[in-house]
Motif scaffolding. Structure first.
Motif, PDB file in Angstrom:
ATOM      1  N   VAL A  23      -5.581   0.930   8.074  1.00  0.00           N
ATOM      2  CA  VAL A  23      -5.371   0.878   6.636  1.00  0.00           C
ATOM      3  C   VAL A  23      -3.974   1.402   6.339  1.00  0.00           C
ATOM      4  N   GLY A  24      -3.293   0.740   5.425  1.00  0.00           N
ATOM      5  CA  GLY A  24      -1.940   1.164   5.099  1.00  0.00           C
ATOM      6  C   GLY A  24      -1.294   0.200   4.124  1.00  0.00           C
ATOM      7  N   PRO A  50       6.829  11.142   1.488  1.00  0.00           N
ATOM      8  CA  PRO A  50       5.901   9.998   1.414  1.00  0.00           C
ATOM      9  C   PRO A  50       5.153   9.683   2.700  1.00  0.00           C
ATOM     10  N   LEU A  51       5.828   9.661   3.857  1.00  0.00           N
ATOM     11  CA  LEU A  51       5.122   9.315   5.082  1.00  0.00           C
ATOM     12  C   LEU A  51       4.082  10.364   5.446  1.00  0.00           C
ATOM     13  N   ARG A  55      -0.020   9.695   5.561  1.00  0.00           N
ATOM     14  CA  ARG A  55      -0.777  10.021   6.777  1.00  0.00           C
ATOM     15  C   ARG A  55      -1.902  10.996   6.451  1.00  0.00           C
ATOM     16  N   ALA A  56      -1.611  11.974   5.607  1.00  0.00           N
ATOM     17  CA  ALA A  56      -2.634  12.956   5.234  1.00  0.00           C
ATOM     18  C   ALA A  56      -3.758  12.323   4.432  1.00  0.00           C
ATOM     19  N   GLU A  57      -3.456  11.226   3.744  1.00  0.00           N
ATOM     20  CA  GLU A  57      -4.476  10.544   2.946  1.00  0.00           C
ATOM     21  C   GLU A  57      -5.202   9.461   3.734  1.00  0.00           C
ATOM     22  N   GLY A  58      -5.077   9.503   5.063  1.00  0.00           N
ATOM     23  CA  GLY A  58      -5.890   8.644   5.908  1.00  0.00           C
ATOM     24  C   GLY A  58      -5.243   7.342   6.324  1.00  0.00           C
ATOM     25  N   TRP A  59      -4.081   7.000   5.771  1.00  0.00           N
ATOM     26  CA  TRP A  59      -3.426   5.762   6.195  1.00  0.00           C
ATOM     27  C   TRP A  59      -2.977   5.915   7.646  1.00  0.00           C
ATOM     28  N   LEU A 368      -4.589   4.400  -4.233  1.00  0.00           N
ATOM     29  CA  LEU A 368      -4.017   4.845  -2.960  1.00  0.00           C
ATOM     30  C   LEU A 368      -5.027   5.689  -2.192  1.00  0.00           C
ATOM     31  N   TYR A 369      -5.707   6.562  -2.906  1.00  0.00           N
ATOM     32  CA  TYR A 369      -6.702   7.432  -2.278  1.00  0.00           C
ATOM     33  C   TYR A 369      -7.957   6.647  -1.895  1.00  0.00           C
ATOM     34  N   GLU A 370      -8.205   5.566  -2.607  1.00  0.00           N
ATOM     35  CA  GLU A 370      -9.420   4.774  -2.382  1.00  0.00           C
ATOM     36  C   GLU A 370      -9.374   4.010  -1.065  1.00  0.00           C
ATOM     37  N   LEU A 371      -8.190   3.583  -0.641  1.00  0.00           N
ATOM     38  CA  LEU A 371      -8.076   2.680   0.498  1.00  0.00           C
ATOM     39  C   LEU A 371      -8.605   3.269   1.798  1.00  0.00           C
TER      40      LEU A 371
END
Length: 422
Positions: A23-24, A50-51, A55-59, A368-371
């Motif tokens: 996911v990203g 941003p990166l 990454r911290a948000e699961g992407w 963004l958090y949902e993905l």
């Protein structure tokens, strides 16, 4: 002890290759925006890198486009984002890899945008014959991948063309949306170009997965396109990549039907949504369909679309990738700063209505958090024991199993341990 247990769990997760999901987003403009001073924030208004934030948000995977010579693009095209030459992609790609993401490279075999309506042959290649283009695409692909690999930016996924539903390298590589020949081009030519590009990919980036990227402007023709492509066995790829925007491509139920067809006909392929997006204030430019009643043009409506798209994809075992297009767009601290507007910039024009950061505030949107909900939950490892596990395979940090011991620099996992290849 905790460190060794974590590594063991990571390796066990990597063993379930079919469960690995990505996911990203396509963040091709991120370097330019950061260089120009853009400020990114989380939903609460805290400034973030941003990166590291993504990454911290699961992407776990990011995509970047590459043009042959974007200096040849028009001034308007450059303002729209046609700036990614090899040096730019080397720098951004290395940042992506260093941040722990897998990296998808999107070859636009052109000096400017490519999509179903345009695949202009690069100006430096314009007088070449089919035979010369077949060699040139091999040489160019090999040269780019060699440079990326040497720069520490080896891609994990490679698209040999962007939205190639109607071919590449027009006019000789042009086809109809069902893969049939046109008056100037043929599937035979297209297949030769793709096969030689893929040959270069396999030689330089042996572990990379190959993506054939199409889109859904003619959904009923798409299965036939892949059927015609299958007549050329030298076009060896791993993943069917799709662009899906509801504004242009219809309902989620229509996407569902296409996914069912593709995963039934091509059981050996994974399927990724390599581009998607939905507006949070305005519909996308040129939108054909109106979904305001279902997904209001608001931050919550955008989040709801992302939620329902994720739910749909999770019903398809072959769907293992979801990438949002241009999530990084924001004019915070560039155009919008100190309470005023300043459009005196040469790299951006208008608005991208489906970004995942607000153009004025720089705050991250709920979508963004949902993905990250597309990724498998941790429930599947709740019963893992601490017994000894032996696994001599090699894996990237995001759990992607490699075909061989990696030759490029980086950090990998082998036999439950992180290994640094220097």
């Amino acid at each position: 002890m905790k460190k060794h247990l974590l590594l063991s769990l990571f390796t066990l997760l990597a063993l379930t290759a079919n469960a690995q999901k990505y996911v990203g987003g396509d963040i091709s403009m991120l370097k330019k925006f950061v260089d120009e001073g853009a400020v990114y924030k989380d939903k609460d208004g805290n400034i973030v890198e941003p990166l590291a934030f993504l990454r911290a948000e699961g992407w776990n995977s990011l995509r970047v486009r590459l043009f042959v010579d974007p200096s040849k693009a028009s001034a308007d095209e450059k303002k729209e984002g046609v700036i990614q030459d090899l040096e730019y992609v080397k720098a951004l790609g290395k940042s992506i890899k260093d941040a722990g993401f897998s990296f998808m490279l999107d070859f636009h075999y052109s000096d400017t945008w490519t999509d179903p309506g345009k695949h202009k042959t690069p100006s430096a290649w314009s007088s070449m014959t089919v035979e010369q283009l077949t060699k040139q695409i091999y040489d160019y692909t090999k040269e780019c991948l060699t440079a990326l690999k040497e720069a520490g930016a080896e891609p994990d996924f490679i698209q040999t063309g962007n939205e190639i539903t109607t071919g590449i390298l027009w006019n000789t590589g042009k086809v109809n949306s069902d893969g049939s020949d046109t008056s100037t081009g043929s599937m035979k030519n297209l297949a030769a170009y793709l096969a030689n590009a893929i040959k270069a990919c396999n030689e330089i980036c042996k572990d990379a997965k190959i993506v054939i990227h199409t889109e859904l402007h003619a959904p009923n023709s798409l299965p036939k396109f892949y059927e015609n492509l299958a007549k050329y066995p030298d076009v060896k790829y791993d993943i069917i990549g799709l662009s899906y925007y509801p504004d242009y491509h219809g309902t989620l139920s229509s996407l569902d039907n296409i996914l069912k067809t593709l995963e039934t006909q091509y059981t050996d392929k994974q399927i990724m949504i390599v581009e998607t997006g939905y507006g949070f204030e305005w519909a996308l430019s040129g939108a054909k369909d109106d979904y305001k009643d279902q997904y209001p043009l608001s931050e919550e409506g955008q989040r709801k679309f992302a939620e329902e798209l994720v739910k749909l994809l999770k019903k398809h075992d072959k769907a293992n990738g979801l990438y949002w297009w241009y999530p990084e767009y924001t004019l915070n601290n560039i155009v919008f700063k100190d309470g005023s507007e300043d459009w005196d910039k040469d790299f951006t024009s208008g608005y991208w209505n489906a970004a995942l950061f607000h153009y004025k505030t720089g705050k991250a949107h709920a979508a963004l958090y949902e993905l990250k909900s597309f990724l498998p939950s941790s429930d599947g490892i709740s019963n893992v024991t601490t017994g000894k596990v032996t696994d001599n395979n090699w894996y990237s940090l995001d759990g992607h199993q490699l075909k061989y011991k990696p030759a490029s620099k980086g950090i990998y996992i082998n036999n439950k341990k992180k290994v640094i290849i220097k």
